[in-house]
Scaffold this motif. Structure first.
Motif, short mmCIF file in Angstrom:
data_model
loop_
_atom_site.label_atom_id
_atom_site.label_comp_id
_atom_site.label_asym_id
_atom_site.label_seq_id
_atom_site.Cartn_x
_atom_site.Cartn_y
_atom_site.Cartn_z
N ASN A 77 0.94 -1.21 -0.01
CA ASN A 77 0.07 0.18 0.06
C ASN A 77 0.97 1.30 0.11
OD1 ASN A 77 -2.65 -1.40 0.08
ND2 ASN A 77 -2.26 -1.66 2.23
N ILE A 78 0.52 2.26 -0.87
CA ILE A 78 1.43 3.47 -0.90
C ILE A 78 0.55 4.60 -0.84
CG2 ILE A 78 2.74 4.83 -2.58
CD1 ILE A 78 3.56 2.35 -4.20
N ALA A 79 0.95 5.44 0.12
CA ALA A 79 0.38 6.83 0.41
C ALA A 79 1.18 7.88 -0.53
CB ALA A 79 0.58 7.10 1.76
N LEU A 80 0.64 8.59 -1.31
CA LEU A 80 1.28 9.48 -2.36
C LEU A 80 0.74 10.76 -1.79
CD1 LEU A 80 2.74 10.38 -4.61
CD2 LEU A 80 0.50 10.41 -6.03
N VAL A 81 1.87 11.84 -1.41
CA VAL A 81 1.55 13.20 -1.19
C VAL A 81 2.31 14.26 -2.01
CG1 VAL A 81 1.18 12.46 1.30
CG2 VAL A 81 3.51 13.12 0.52
N SER A 82 1.74 15.46 -2.11
CA SER A 82 2.65 16.45 -2.84
C SER A 82 3.19 17.33 -1.55
CB SER A 82 1.54 17.15 -3.76
OG SER A 82 0.67 17.84 -2.87
N ASP A 83 3.79 18.26 -2.04
CA ASP A 83 4.38 19.22 -1.13
C ASP A 83 3.23 19.92 -0.13
OD1 ASP A 83 6.89 18.75 -1.83
OD2 ASP A 83 7.29 20.48 -3.03
N ALA A 84 2.11 20.13 -0.97
CA ALA A 84 1.07 20.80 -0.29
C ALA A 84 -0.23 20.52 -0.79
CB ALA A 84 1.09 22.19 0.25
N GLY A 85 -1.41 20.23 -0.30
CA GLY A 85 -2.85 20.11 -1.10
C GLY A 85 -2.87 18.54 -1.59
N PHE A 86 -3.59 18.58 -2.56
CA PHE A 86 -3.85 17.08 -3.14
C PHE A 86 -2.83 16.75 -4.21
CE2 PHE A 86 -8.53 16.64 -2.52
CZ PHE A 86 -8.32 15.12 -2.16
N PRO A 87 -2.25 15.65 -4.14
CA PRO A 87 -1.39 15.15 -5.12
C PRO A 87 -2.19 14.77 -6.40
CG PRO A 87 -1.92 13.28 -3.41
CD PRO A 87 -2.45 14.44 -2.82
N GLY A 88 -1.62 15.07 -7.50
CA GLY A 88 -2.30 14.95 -8.95
C GLY A 88 -2.79 16.29 -9.31
N ILE A 89 -3.03 17.34 -8.53
CA ILE A 89 -3.28 18.49 -8.89
C ILE A 89 -2.05 19.55 -9.33
CG2 ILE A 89 -4.55 20.67 -8.30
CD1 ILE A 89 -6.46 18.41 -8.47
N ALA A 113 -7.11 19.69 2.24
CA ALA A 113 -6.99 21.06 1.85
C ALA A 113 -6.58 21.08 0.39
CB ALA A 113 -5.89 21.81 2.61
N ASN A 114 -6.98 22.14 -0.31
CA ASN A 114 -6.60 22.28 -1.50
C ASN A 114 -6.52 23.76 -1.87
OD1 ASN A 114 -8.28 22.70 -4.76
ND2 ASN A 114 -6.61 21.21 -4.73
N ALA A 115 -5.29 24.29 -2.41
CA ALA A 115 -5.33 25.65 -2.59
C ALA A 115 -6.15 26.29 -3.68
CB ALA A 115 -3.93 26.04 -3.14
N ALA A 116 -6.61 25.68 -4.91
CA ALA A 116 -7.32 26.08 -5.73
C ALA A 116 -8.87 26.24 -5.21
CB ALA A 116 -7.42 25.12 -6.83
N LEU A 117 -9.30 25.48 -4.63
CA LEU A 117 -10.75 25.46 -4.11
C LEU A 117 -10.81 26.47 -2.96
CD1 LEU A 117 -12.03 21.56 -4.31
CD2 LEU A 117 -12.35 23.58 -5.69
N CYS A 118 -9.87 26.44 -2.08
CA CYS A 118 -9.90 27.52 -0.67
C CYS A 118 -10.04 29.09 -1.66
CB CYS A 118 -8.84 27.40 -0.20
SG CYS A 118 -8.76 26.01 1.15
N ALA A 119 -9.28 29.39 -2.55
CA ALA A 119 -8.89 30.45 -3.47
C ALA A 119 -10.39 30.68 -4.05
CB ALA A 119 -8.04 30.76 -4.27
N LEU A 120 -11.04 29.74 -4.60
CA LEU A 120 -12.26 30.11 -5.38
C LEU A 120 -13.46 30.38 -4.35
CD1 LEU A 120 -13.70 29.79 -7.94
CD2 LEU A 120 -13.97 27.31 -7.56
N ILE A 121 -13.60 29.47 -3.30
CA ILE A 121 -14.65 30.06 -2.68
C ILE A 121 -14.62 31.26 -1.64
CG2 ILE A 121 -15.22 27.49 -2.46
CD1 ILE A 121 -14.15 27.51 0.45
N ALA A 122 -13.62 31.55 -1.48
CA ALA A 122 -13.37 32.88 -0.61
C ALA A 122 -12.99 34.09 -1.99
CB ALA A 122 -12.38 32.87 0.17
N SER A 123 -13.03 33.82 -3.17
CA SER A 123 -12.91 34.98 -3.84
C SER A 123 -13.96 35.88 -4.41
CB SER A 123 -12.61 34.22 -5.35
OG SER A 123 -13.43 33.79 -6.01
N GLY A 124 -15.16 35.41 -3.90
CA GLY A 124 -16.25 36.50 -4.40
C GLY A 124 -16.49 36.28 -5.72
#
Length: 203
Positions: A77-89, A113-124
């Motif tokens: 079993n492998i857990a894949l992580v990126s530096d931050a947020g979702f791996p694969g984005i 957590a995901n940076a794109a979605l966090c920015a989007l929902i708080a963007s207005g």
């Protein structure tokens, strides 16, 4: 029997956004594949997680992808992580997920957590529909071609960009799309989180 590839989201800044499920998956995985093993080791130490770290990034994805797929097929079993947020984005995790799926290996998302979605929902700006373009090409010519290609997309467009390229990118956006509503977000979830809401020329 093949193992499972877990795509584990990690905090984009605030460590309180590390979910209990992601902690458990990282602790239980036979291998943790990470973009930057030093960065991920700091995260693991913060949560007292011991694990076998393997590098998997843009420069090693061809060689390491084949190795990790073999490990999955052998039952690991492998857990894949990126530096931050979702791996694969906007990172090479996308390729490993594709390799696993094509080989019949189960791929399981572990949300967070995901940076794109966090920015989007708080963007207005309208959150539905939206288009995620990831990182624009680094070359000015290719960047301008891509912006021209996306000019008529009828929705909010979400992009990632490095701070040192923002001014040049805004100039290219103004040339390609004209002046339009714009939101810039940085340091999301961190102490110095900041949003600019205005237009391209004001940015």
């Amino acid at each position: 029997m093949a193992g499972i590839l877990y795509l584990c989201a990690t905090p984009i800044g605030n460590l309180e956004d590390m979910t209990p499920r992601a902690q458990r998956m990282l602790a239980e995985a036979d291998i943790i594949a990470a973009e930057d093993t030093r960065h991920t080791l700091q995260l693991l130490n913060r949560f007292n997680i011991k694990g076998r770290l393997v590098r998997y990034d843009e420069h090693s994805k061809e060689r390491q992808g084949a190795y990790l797929l073999d490990e999955l097929l052998s039952g690991k079993n492998i857990a894949l992580v990126s530096d931050a947020g979702f791996p694969g984005i906007a990172d090479p995790g996308e390729q490993l997920a594709r390799l696993a799926i094509d080989a019949g290996v189960q791929v399981v998302p572990v949300p967070g957590a995901n940076a794109a979605l966090c920015a989007l929902i708080a963007s207005g700006l309208p959150a539905s529909p939206f288009f995620f373009g990831g990182f624009l090409p680094k070359s000015k010519k290719n960047r301008r071609e891509k912006l021209a290609e996306w000019k008529l997309i009828p929705c909010t467009i979400v992009l990632y960009e490095a701070p040192h390229r923002i001014v040049d990118v805004l100039k290219d956006i103004l040339t390609a799309w004209g002046d339009r509503p714009l939101v810039l977000a940085r340091e999301l979830t961190k102490i110095h989180e900041e949003f600019f809401r205005g237009t391209v020329t004001e940015g």
